[in-house]
Each structure stands twice: as C-alpha cells, then as structure tokens.
Motif scaffolding. Structure first.
Motif, mmCIF file in Angstrom:
data_model
loop_
_atom_site.group_PDB
_atom_site.id
_atom_site.type_symbol
_atom_site.label_atom_id
_atom_site.label_comp_id
_atom_site.label_asym_id
_atom_site.label_seq_id
_atom_site.Cartn_x
_atom_site.Cartn_y
_atom_site.Cartn_z
ATOM 1 N N GLU A 193 1.585 0.883 18.925
ATOM 2 C CA GLU A 193 -0.002 0.387 18.440
ATOM 3 C C GLU A 193 -0.156 1.067 16.749
ATOM 4 O OE1 GLU A 193 -1.920 -2.117 19.153
ATOM 5 O OE2 GLU A 193 -3.337 -1.819 17.508
ATOM 6 N N ASP A 194 -0.041 2.402 16.888
ATOM 7 C CA ASP A 194 -0.187 3.149 15.561
ATOM 8 C C ASP A 194 0.929 2.913 14.727
ATOM 9 O OD1 ASP A 194 -2.596 4.062 16.256
ATOM 10 O OD2 ASP A 194 -1.828 6.068 17.139
ATOM 11 N N LYS A 195 2.159 2.865 15.279
ATOM 12 C CA LYS A 195 3.260 2.677 14.163
ATOM 13 C C LYS A 195 3.173 1.405 13.676
ATOM 14 C CE LYS A 195 7.337 5.168 16.136
ATOM 15 N NZ LYS A 195 8.664 5.149 16.741
ATOM 16 N N ILE A 196 2.833 0.387 14.297
ATOM 17 C CA ILE A 196 2.741 -1.086 13.864
ATOM 18 C C ILE A 196 1.750 -1.109 12.471
ATOM 19 C CG2 ILE A 196 3.723 -2.398 15.427
ATOM 20 C CD1 ILE A 196 1.155 -3.531 16.295
ATOM 21 N N ARG A 197 0.861 -0.208 12.348
ATOM 22 C CA ARG A 197 -0.378 -0.173 11.412
ATOM 23 C C ARG A 197 0.179 0.438 10.299
ATOM 24 N NH1 ARG A 197 -2.596 -4.740 13.993
ATOM 25 N NH2 ARG A 197 -2.692 -4.186 16.171
ATOM 26 N N SER A 198 1.201 1.279 10.170
ATOM 27 C CA SER A 198 1.783 2.177 9.129
ATOM 28 C C SER A 198 1.992 1.107 7.796
ATOM 29 C CB SER A 198 2.884 3.078 9.335
ATOM 30 O OG SER A 198 4.157 1.959 9.713
ATOM 31 N N MET A 199 1.997 1.854 6.614
ATOM 32 C CA MET A 199 2.362 1.271 5.494
ATOM 33 C C MET A 199 3.719 0.531 5.385
ATOM 34 S SD MET A 199 -0.227 0.331 3.648
ATOM 35 C CE MET A 199 0.842 0.053 2.031
ATOM 36 N N SER A 200 4.671 1.386 6.036
ATOM 37 C CA SER A 200 6.063 0.890 5.957
ATOM 38 C C SER A 200 6.287 -0.251 6.782
ATOM 39 C CB SER A 200 6.992 2.300 6.386
ATOM 40 O OG SER A 200 6.722 2.162 7.960
ATOM 41 N N VAL A 201 5.491 -0.637 7.961
ATOM 42 C CA VAL A 201 5.611 -1.881 8.444
ATOM 43 C C VAL A 201 4.752 -3.016 7.585
ATOM 44 C CG1 VAL A 201 4.961 -3.180 10.438
ATOM 45 C CG2 VAL A 201 5.887 -1.000 10.922
ATOM 46 N N SER A 202 3.805 -2.494 7.194
ATOM 47 C CA SER A 202 2.729 -3.560 6.207
ATOM 48 C C SER A 202 3.747 -3.981 5.182
ATOM 49 C CB SER A 202 1.619 -2.939 5.861
ATOM 50 O OG SER A 202 0.798 -2.459 6.770
ATOM 51 N N SER A 203 4.447 -3.123 4.443
ATOM 52 C CA SER A 203 5.120 -3.484 3.308
ATOM 53 C C SER A 203 6.458 -4.463 3.714
ATOM 54 C CB SER A 203 5.652 -2.224 2.548
ATOM 55 O OG SER A 203 6.636 -1.671 3.336
ATOM 56 N N LYS A 204 6.647 -4.644 4.966
ATOM 57 C CA LYS A 204 7.871 -5.379 5.258
ATOM 58 C C LYS A 204 7.606 -6.564 6.141
ATOM 59 C CE LYS A 204 11.877 -2.250 4.577
ATOM 60 N NZ LYS A 204 11.249 -1.597 3.582
ATOM 61 N N VAL A 205 6.387 -6.679 6.562
ATOM 62 C CA VAL A 205 6.163 -7.658 7.839
ATOM 63 C C VAL A 205 6.018 -9.190 7.100
ATOM 64 C CG1 VAL A 205 3.516 -7.203 7.331
ATOM 65 C CG2 VAL A 205 4.477 -8.196 9.621
ATOM 66 N N SER A 206 5.548 -9.434 6.019
ATOM 67 C CA SER A 206 5.447 -10.768 5.474
ATOM 68 C C SER A 206 6.867 -11.363 5.408
ATOM 69 C CB SER A 206 4.750 -10.515 4.018
ATOM 70 O OG SER A 206 3.294 -10.817 4.303
#
Ligand SMILES: Nc1ncnc2c1ncn2[C@@H]1O[C@H](COP(=O)(O)OP(=O)(O)O)[C@@H](O)[C@H]1O
Ligand SMILES: Nc1ccn([C@H]2C[C@H](O)[C@@H](COP(=O)(O)OP(=O)(O)O)O2)c(=O)n1
Length: 286
Positions: free
Chosen positions: A149-162
C-alpha cells in the motif's frame, strides 16, 4: 330503575365513595389497557417497519458506481466514503496499475525509462493483486500476498505508472479482473476508464476534475503527512505529465463518458464533495 349497588347514594353516603373508587379503578384500568394496546400497536408497527426496512435492504437494487477523473483530485477519498456508508465494495483501479508498475520496477522490467514489454507480457500472469481490509477497516493493496500500500504511492511508482498503464495487454488483464470484481454490482470503482470501458452500463458515473495546482498541493500534503520525501514542483510536473499521457494513450484514454456527471472540486472541501456524491447516489437509488 335499579342502579344496583350504587342505588342508595342518598340512603348510604358510603356508596358514593364506593362508586367513585370503582369509577377511578375503571379509569386506571382503561388507561392501562390503552397504554398496553397502544404499546403493542406501536411494537407491531415497529416490527412491520423494520421488516419492511429489512426487505427493502434485501430487495434494494444494488448499482455500479464509476468514478473517473484526473490524478489526485479526490476520487478515491469520495469513493471510499460512499462505499463504506452504503455497504458497497470499493476498488481503487489505479492501485492495480501501480502494483503492476511496482512489480516491473522490482523485477528488472525497467531499464531506465525503457520497458521490456516482452518480459512483462510473459510475467503478467504471475502478478496477483488483491485488496484486504486493515485493522481500521480501510482497504490496502497486496501484490502477490505482500502489502504494498505505501510503496505503490511513492514517487518512483508515480513517475512510471502512466507508460505501464498505456500497455494494451496490461489493460486487458486489469479490466478483466475489475469486471469480475464488479459482476454482482454493489461496487464503487475509481480510475480513468471505469465509466467508458470497465462498466459502460454503470448506473452512476462521475467525472472529477480540479486544477493541476490544487491537485499537486493535495498530493504533496498527503506525502508530507506520511513522512515521505516530496517536492511540490516535482509532484506538479508529474501530475501534468500523467494527465497528458492518460488522455492521449491509444487504449482507453482518460475522457468523460457522455453520461457522466461532471464535478469540479477545486473549491470544495472533502465534506462538501461527499455530500454531493451522496445526493447523486440517492437520486439514482430512490
Ligand atoms: N476536496 C478536497 N479538498 C482537499 N483535499 C482533498 C479533497 N479531496 C481529496 N483530498 C485529499 O487529496 C489527496 C488525494 O486524494 P485521492 O482521493 O487520493 O485522489 P485520487 O484518488 O483522485 O488520486 C488525499 O490526501 C485526500 O485526502
Ligand atoms: N482505471 C485506471 C486507473 C488508473 N490508471 C493509470 C493512470 C494513472 O496515472 C495511474 C495511477 O492511477 P491512480 O488513480 O493511482 O492515480 P492518482 O491517485 O490519481 O494519482 O494508473 C489507468 O490508466 N486506468
């Protein structure tokens, strides 16, 4: 004419007392009877009403609610609130794309910004995403049985999710899972394509928007509150970039369904947007 035991008031004054005491007893008994009767009637009424409530509950038409919109505008906040209040399942479809992204980061599918799509295609079947309620009753995301839950909200995930969520085979797999989660209705799902692709027949569709600056501010405040490193400018840039990619991808781009209600919550508080959503829900279900 005989007045029975009261016939001799004039002869015997005590008979007047007897009459009054009997009359009083009658009044008390009749009052008690009334209370008892009314009490029972009330009880029967209550039982009927609660049985009707129960049957309403049982027969109540469960609907599907699709909440789409731009990044970080409060979709999941309002979706969770509504689901909790009306006893529906809540699914954060963005969390599913984030979990696939985290898996890709942790399993060598990224080389910088380049995605090894062949590797991901082979491994997509190994990616099992589920939601479980935590101690406070809030849903948390699990990736292959690990709480992320916490890891998926990190900026490293946000920057690659799209870019991950723009891949057709990823979308196909996620949409199939989402549709099976909502097969029995009684679900609130938020994301980008819920009203257009996942549940095009949803009875209630909402499209949420707010200015990029206010959305970045909300996300920044959230990360800070969790003690995570955050830069407002970086978040604002990420929000704008994701808006662009989400709206311009080939498969299921972010767009408002024709029959969705538009909500701009730039100037609304969480409580105000919650109230608005409840009103819409009541209009559709009553
Ligand atoms: N109307 C609002 N005003 C202020 N903050 C809000 C509002 N709605 C949501 N938030 C906050 O903004 C952040 C992002 O909300 P979230 O529901 O996660 O957005 P989304 O699901 O659209 O990405 C959260 O910290 C949430 O508490
Ligand atoms: N139904 C969905 C949900 C999310 N996505 C993609 C697009 C988004 O940028 C990412 C992350 O979604 P998420 O809802 O977690 O993003 P925000 O919380 O709004 O920042 O996933 C999607 O393509 N389709």
């Amino acid at each position: 004419m005989s007045l029975g035991k009261y016939s001799t008031f004039s002869d015997n004054p005590s008979s007047l007392l007897l009459f009054l005491s009997d009359f009083l007893t009658f009044l008390i008994l009749s009052d008690l009877f009334h209370c008892f009767y009314r009490g029972n009637a009330w009880l029967i009424f209550k039982i009927n009403v609660s049985l009707a409530d129960k049957s309403d509950e049982l027969n109540m038409k469960k609907i599907t609610i699709a909440i789409d919109g731009f990044s970080s505008c409060g979709k999941s906040t309002m979706a969770k609130d509504l689901a909790r209040e009306v006893g529906y399942i809540y699914i954060d479809s963005g969390a599913m794309y984030r979990a696939v992204t985290l898996y890709s980061i942790e399993n060598g599918i990224f080389d910088g910004d380049i995605i090894d799509t062949e590797k991901l295609k082979k491994e997509i079947g190994n990616i099992h995403i589920s939601f479980r309620l935590n101690k406070e009753g809030r849903p948390e995301t699990y990736l292959n049985d690990v709480n992320v839950e916490d890891k998926i909200r990190s900026m490293s995930v946000s920057s690659k999710v799209s870019p991950i969520s723009a891949l057709d085979f990823v979308r196909k797999e996620m949409v199939a899972q989402q549709q099976s989660m909502g097969a029995k209705k009684g679900i609130v799902m938020d994301g980008r394509d819920i009203g257009t692709t996942v549940f095009p027949n949803a009875e209630l569709k909402i499209f949420v928007t707010a200015t990029p600056e206010i959305r970045a501010r909300r996300r920044y405040d959230e990360l800070k509150a969790k003690g995570q490193e955050a830069s407002f400018d970086e978040i604002l840039e990420n929000v704008k970039q994701r808006d662009y990619i989400d709206q311009h991808r080939d498969v299921s781009p972010l767009r408002k369904a024709d029959d969705a209600l538009l909500l701009d919550n730039t100037n609304l508080t969480i409580a105000q947007q919650k109230e608005w959503l409840f009103d819409q829900f009541n209009k559709v279900t009553n």
